[in-house]
Design a protein around this motif. Structure first.
Motif, PDB file in Angstrom:
ATOM      1  N   ARG A 153       0.746  -1.197   0.086  1.00 34.49           N
ATOM      2  CA  ARG A 153       0.184   0.149   0.077  1.00 34.49           C
ATOM      3  C   ARG A 153       0.758   1.431   0.078  1.00 34.49           C
ATOM      4  N   ARG A 154       2.050   1.242   0.625  1.00 32.91           N
ATOM      5  CA  ARG A 154       3.003   2.336   0.905  1.00 32.91           C
ATOM      6  C   ARG A 154       3.568   2.835  -0.460  1.00 32.91           C
ATOM      7  N   VAL A 155       3.996   2.023  -1.310  1.00 35.23           N
ATOM      8  CA  VAL A 155       4.509   2.615  -2.622  1.00 35.23           C
ATOM      9  C   VAL A 155       3.660   2.572  -3.519  1.00 35.23           C
ATOM     10  N   SER A 156       2.438   2.189  -3.384  1.00 31.24           N
ATOM     11  CA  SER A 156       1.432   2.184  -4.742  1.00 31.24           C
ATOM     12  C   SER A 156       1.140   3.674  -4.913  1.00 31.24           C
ATOM     13  N   PRO A 157       1.340   4.813  -3.791  1.00 35.27           N
ATOM     14  CA  PRO A 157       1.144   6.222  -4.383  1.00 35.27           C
ATOM     15  C   PRO A 157       2.349   6.790  -5.490  1.00 35.27           C
ATOM     16  N   LEU A 158       3.352   6.159  -5.240  1.00 39.52           N
ATOM     17  CA  LEU A 158       4.703   6.267  -5.808  1.00 39.52           C
ATOM     18  C   LEU A 158       4.452   6.064  -7.372  1.00 39.52           C
ATOM     19  N   VAL A 159       4.027   4.642  -7.640  1.00 41.52           N
ATOM     20  CA  VAL A 159       4.080   4.015  -8.762  1.00 41.52           C
ATOM     21  C   VAL A 159       2.968   4.680  -9.644  1.00 41.52           C
ATOM     22  N   ILE A 160       1.717   4.892  -8.923  1.00 39.84           N
ATOM     23  CA  ILE A 160       0.776   5.480  -9.723  1.00 39.84           C
ATOM     24  C   ILE A 160       0.979   7.006 -10.007  1.00 39.84           C
ATOM     25  N   GLY A 161       1.974   7.669  -9.350  1.00 40.84           N
ATOM     26  CA  GLY A 161       2.455   9.033  -9.552  1.00 40.84           C
ATOM     27  C   GLY A 161       3.417   8.889 -10.781  1.00 40.84           C
ATOM     28  N   LEU A 162       4.289   8.154 -10.848  1.00 37.94           N
ATOM     29  CA  LEU A 162       5.082   7.763 -12.194  1.00 37.94           C
ATOM     30  C   LEU A 162       3.949   7.523 -13.117  1.00 37.94           C
ATOM     31  N   ALA A 163       3.131   6.516 -13.211  1.00 37.58           N
ATOM     32  CA  ALA A 163       1.948   6.283 -14.336  1.00 37.58           C
ATOM     33  C   ALA A 163       1.472   7.645 -14.814  1.00 37.58           C
ATOM     34  N   ASN A 164       0.991   8.617 -13.616  1.00 32.75           N
ATOM     35  CA  ASN A 164       0.613   9.697 -14.095  1.00 32.75           C
ATOM     36  C   ASN A 164       1.399  10.495 -14.851  1.00 32.75           C
ATOM     37  N   ILE A 165       2.548  10.575 -14.607  1.00 33.29           N
ATOM     38  CA  ILE A 165       3.567  11.361 -15.424  1.00 33.29           C
ATOM     39  C   ILE A 165       3.481  10.973 -16.824  1.00 33.29           C
ATOM     40  N   GLY A 166       3.787   9.617 -16.928  1.00 30.79           N
ATOM     41  CA  GLY A 166       3.640   9.027 -18.382  1.00 30.79           C
ATOM     42  C   GLY A 166       2.457   9.340 -19.043  1.00 30.79           C
ATOM     43  N   GLN A 167       1.274   9.503 -18.351  1.00 26.87           N
ATOM     44  CA  GLN A 167       0.239   9.942 -19.160  1.00 26.87           C
ATOM     45  C   GLN A 167       0.240  11.355 -19.410  1.00 26.87           C
ATOM     46  N   ALA A 168       0.701  12.263 -18.400  1.00 26.62           N
ATOM     47  CA  ALA A 168       0.747  13.631 -18.588  1.00 26.62           C
ATOM     48  C   ALA A 168       1.439  14.121 -19.613  1.00 26.62           C
ATOM     49  N   ALA A 169       2.523  13.575 -19.679  1.00 31.01           N
ATOM     50  CA  ALA A 169       3.756  14.077 -20.631  1.00 31.01           C
ATOM     51  C   ALA A 169       2.956  13.841 -22.097  1.00 31.01           C
ATOM     52  N   PRO A 170       3.475  14.786 -23.068  1.00 31.69           N
ATOM     53  CA  PRO A 170       2.778  14.879 -24.374  1.00 31.69           C
ATOM     54  C   PRO A 170       3.229  13.833 -25.055  1.00 31.69           C
ATOM     55  N   SER A 171       2.371  13.008 -25.746  1.00 29.47           N
ATOM     56  CA  SER A 171       2.670  11.781 -26.456  1.00 29.47           C
ATOM     57  C   SER A 171       3.752  12.031 -27.234  1.00 29.47           C
ATOM     58  N   VAL A 172       3.757  13.098 -28.062  1.00 28.61           N
ATOM     59  CA  VAL A 172       4.875  13.019 -28.990  1.00 28.61           C
ATOM     60  C   VAL A 172       6.113  13.311 -28.325  1.00 28.61           C
ATOM     61  N   GLY A 173       6.235  13.867 -27.221  1.00 33.10           N
ATOM     62  CA  GLY A 173       7.366  13.917 -26.489  1.00 33.10           C
ATOM     63  C   GLY A 173       7.997  12.737 -25.804  1.00 33.10           C
ATOM     64  N   LEU A 174       7.039  11.824 -25.471  1.00 33.84           N
ATOM     65  CA  LEU A 174       7.428  10.412 -25.189  1.00 33.84           C
ATOM     66  C   LEU A 174       7.870   9.707 -26.348  1.00 33.84           C
ATOM     67  N   LEU A 175       7.367   9.912 -27.520  1.00 34.66           N
ATOM     68  CA  LEU A 175       8.098   9.172 -28.655  1.00 34.66           C
ATOM     69  C   LEU A 175       9.198   9.660 -29.176  1.00 34.66           C
ATOM     70  N   VAL A 176       9.478  10.880 -29.036  1.00 31.69           N
ATOM     71  CA  VAL A 176      10.857  11.568 -29.449  1.00 31.69           C
ATOM     72  C   VAL A 176      11.738  11.188 -28.296  1.00 31.69           C
ATOM     73  N   LEU A 177      11.556  11.161 -27.250  1.00 26.92           N
ATOM     74  CA  LEU A 177      12.559  11.082 -26.122  1.00 26.92           C
ATOM     75  C   LEU A 177      12.783   9.814 -26.218  1.00 26.92           C
ATOM     76  N   PHE A 178      11.958   8.623 -26.506  1.00 22.22           N
ATOM     77  CA  PHE A 178      12.343   7.258 -26.492  1.00 22.22           C
ATOM     78  C   PHE A 178      13.348   6.993 -27.772  1.00 22.22           C
ATOM     79  N   PHE A 179      12.836   7.925 -28.847  1.00 24.05           N
ATOM     80  CA  PHE A 179      13.715   7.888 -30.152  1.00 24.05           C
ATOM     81  C   PHE A 179      15.083   8.285 -29.638  1.00 24.05           C
ATOM     82  N   LEU A 180      15.240   9.230 -28.997  1.00 24.43           N
ATOM     83  CA  LEU A 180      16.570   9.753 -28.787  1.00 24.43           C
ATOM     84  C   LEU A 180      17.395   8.811 -27.855  1.00 24.43           C
ATOM     85  N   LEU A 181      16.355   8.173 -27.051  1.00 28.55           N
ATOM     86  CA  LEU A 181      17.113   7.328 -25.874  1.00 28.55           C
ATOM     87  C   LEU A 181      17.780   6.241 -26.575  1.00 28.55           C
ATOM     88  N   THR A 182      17.234   5.761 -27.443  1.00 26.73           N
ATOM     89  CA  THR A 182      17.660   4.764 -28.309  1.00 26.73           C
ATOM     90  C   THR A 182      18.252   5.033 -29.482  1.00 26.73           C
TER      91      THR A 182
END
Lengths: 408, 255
Positions: free
Chosen positions: B90-119
């Protein structure tokens, strides 16, 4: 899933009740100053229904849940049939203890049949045996298997759900049944019916039942013994319903018993247990004059006119019998009667509503057996109070259960 | 982000009507836009870009990306949701949900390009699929957790009380009762995925976004519309399939 390491419960106990002992059992939650349950010791005799009753927060549910280790005791020992429960695997232990809770706790996505068959399948019964058992259990709780087996809990009334809950608890024939306010969420009429059915089932099955409720009337009705619990599950009085009603151990218990203890006692006594009075009787085609003479002139004396099969027809006084040509018209009709199995409360009700303050007692074929009047009821109450008066020091648990079983 | 993703339409009748009407509307849109494009087949740009084989290839790529996203999301979010709903987590759950929230809040194009750059500038199917999966993870994760939390505690108590093990209660009681929630989350995630897959062409993974891009760059509204309407119809279709799944995969007895 099949677990064949241990024999199915009924192979060891035949499903009959076994004794449960709690020895100095305590439950202390970390970070809390006071224990939730403090040093409770009690013996629950095999095959009896013991009701734990007490106000909210008295720890009665906690105490019960320690028996099947849904809550682990902090200290103390609990044995079921001589076996220390703390030495058993909790899941296997619970499969041998029936468990029934408020609002039944049926799984809404499973059919009635799947719910009832859950424990048998957990202990590894074959599919066929489980199916047969499910039908048998539904029958036992008064639900037609063909009609209800395939239904979902949502499609049942509250009372029916509760019946299925009891059927599920009993499905693997456990020697012990734990019931946590099982009838708390149904309407009063259904509750009464379910209570009656539980008593009928228990008379046949002879399980050891631990029943938790905050309703003292329910405790009086169902319990062979009642444990009145106070703070931290301290046992204030552990005795038969009769003894607690006649002589509460202290003010707290008296307060919990509530008003009308004497009236509640009347629900524990059956008409067959008391000595019935007799009145003059005559068959309907006898001579009214002879009946008048037999009743005599004593003030308030009345007689009963019977039909040819001895069933009561009419009440009549001497004067009324003298004024008619046939007893078929004498006096007034008998409107109500009680049976030997009726409670004294029922009898009192009949007495109070009768013009002359007398209730007729009839046998199984409706034949006249005798009468009950207010004096009989009062004598009974008086003798009950005297019977338990000696025990006035409130030494809980010292009175035997014999007196409550006079009726069975 | 306290809301859960549900597709509860309120009334059963309206939902039934929607289940019937939605594919019809989607089909009508597709037929309409294709018929419109057909009337302009003299236009070179349209004749070259709106061909049967191009449309099929691009739609298929689009569909495959969405499907892969769905599989990844279910494979990760459901077990993760189960883990996070256990009492010891229960204690780590807010942390993980927070991370997932960031995943969704970030612009999708940004995520795609970021991943493209990282690879290091890799392109292709997975370079598009993985960031979209991260983007679509949250609805399923959150709904799995909420679905498990909404299971009546007394049912779990009853299950343990009659001798079911913790795992058995999870598999036979908690998860089946969470299925409607998980499916609703998946439905939302899939619609998100289909929409976001229109950006997959950025990293060379194709999809209907290519048509939209072509139409945009050449200022050809017809080509752009064909791409957009097909992507929209695909989203409607996926949502419709999700609705069907909710309707027929939710445990009987709850319906």
């Amino acid at each position: 899933m099949a677990d064949n390491n241990m024999p199915a419960p009924e192979d060891r106990t035949n499903g009959h009740g076994v004794e449960i002992r709690l020895e100095e059992v305590s439950k202390r939650y970390p970070g809390q100053k006071l224990a939730a349950v403090e040093s409770v010791s009690m013996t629950i005799p095999a095959g009896e229904t013991v009701v734990l009753v007490g106000p909210s927060g008295s720890g009665k549910t906690t105490t019960m849940r320690m028996i099947n280790r849904l809550i682990e005791p902090t200290s103390g020992r609990i044995t079921i049939g001589g076996q220390d429960v703390l030495n058993l695997d909790p899941d296997k232990l619970r499969r041998e203890i029936g468990y029934s809770i408020q609002q039944a706790g049926l799984f809404p996505h499973m059919t009635v049949g799947e719910n009832v068959g859950m424990v048998p399948s957990l202990v590894g019964w074959s599919k066929q045996r489980t199916t047969e058992r499910v039908d048998e259990m539904l029958d036992l709780v008064g639900l037609d298997p063909a009609e209800y087996r395939k239904r979902y809990p949502r499609q049942l009334s509250g009372g029916q759900q509760q019946r299925v809950g009891v059927a599920r608890a009993l499905a693997a024939d456990p020697p012990v049944l734990l019931m946590d306010e099982p009838f708390g969420a149904v309407d009063p009429i259904t509750r009464g019916v379910l209570q009656d059915e539980l008593m009928r089932l228990q008379a046949d099955l002879g399980k050891t039942i631990v029943f938790v409720t905050h309703d003292f009337d329910e405790a009086v009705k169902l319990g062979d013994r009642i444990a009145v619990l106070g703070e931290r599950s301290k046992i204030l009085q552990y005795d038969t319903p009769d003894a607690i009603l006649a002589n509460p151990a202290d003010d707290t218990v008296a307060g919990f018993v509530g008003a009308g203890a004497a009236l509640k006692q009347l629900t524990l006594r059956r008409v067959r247990e008391i000595e019935l009075g007799q009145v003059q009787t005559a068959v309907v085609d006898e001579d009214p004059g002879a009946m008048r003479d037999r009743i005599g002139t004593r003030r308030g004396a009345i007689g009963l006119v019977l039909d040819h099969r001895k069933r009561p027809l009419r009440w009549t006084t001497a004067r009324e019998a003298g004024a008619v040509s046939s007893l078929a018209q004498a006096g007034r009709p008998v409107e109500d009667s009680v049976s030997p199995a009726s409670t004294l409360q029922d009898a009192l009700e009949a007495i109070l509503t009768d013009d002359d303050g007398v209730a007729v007692v009839t046998g199984s074929r409706g034949e006249y057996i005798g009468v009950v009047d207010i004096d009989t009821v009062m004598t009974t109450i008086k003798s009950l109070r005297e019977e338990y008066a000696d025990d006035s020091n409130g030494d809980s648990g010292s009175t035997g259960p014999d007196s409550a079983e006079a009726s069975s | 982000m306290s809301n859960t993703f549900t597709s509860d339409s309120g009334s059963g009748g309206a939902e039934r009507l929607r289940l019937f009407a939605q594919p019809v509307v989607a089909a009508a849109l597709v037929v309409g836009v294709l018929a419109f494009a057909y009337t302009q087949r003299d236009n070179v740009i349209i004749a070259r870009n709106v061909t049967a084989s191009t449309l099929l290839t691009l739609t298929w790529q689009h569909f495959l990306i969405s499907l892969a996203v769905a599989v990844i999301v279910v494979a990760i979010a459901v077990p993760l949701g189960v883990l996070l709903s256990r009492s010891w987590a229960r204690r780590v759950s807010p942390l993980v949900i927070g991370l997932a929230n960031i995943g969704q809040a970030a612009p999708s194009v940004g995520l795609l390009v970021l991943f493209f750059l990282l690879t290091n500038g890799t392109t292709g199917f997975w370079i598009a699929t993985l960031p979209i999966a991260v983007y679509a993870l949250l609805p399923v994760l959150r709904n799995t957790i909420v679905g498990l939390q909404q299971v009546d505690r007394s049912l779990i108590d009853a299950g343990r009380g009659i001798g079911m093990s913790g795992a058995k209660v999870l598999l036979s009681v908690e998860l089946p009762l969470s299925v409607p929630f998980i499916l609703a989350g998946l439905r939302t995630a899939l619609v998100l995925a289909v929409g976001t897959a229109s950006l997959a062409w950025f990293v060379g993974a194709g999809g209907l976004g290519e048509l939209i891009d072509t139409g945009y760059k050449l200022s050809n509204w017809t080509v752009l519309s064909v791409g957009a309407v097909l992507a929209m119809a695909l989203a409607l279709l996926v949502d419709w399939l999700g609705g069907l799944a909710e309707r027929y995969l939710s445990p009987r007895g709850l319906r």
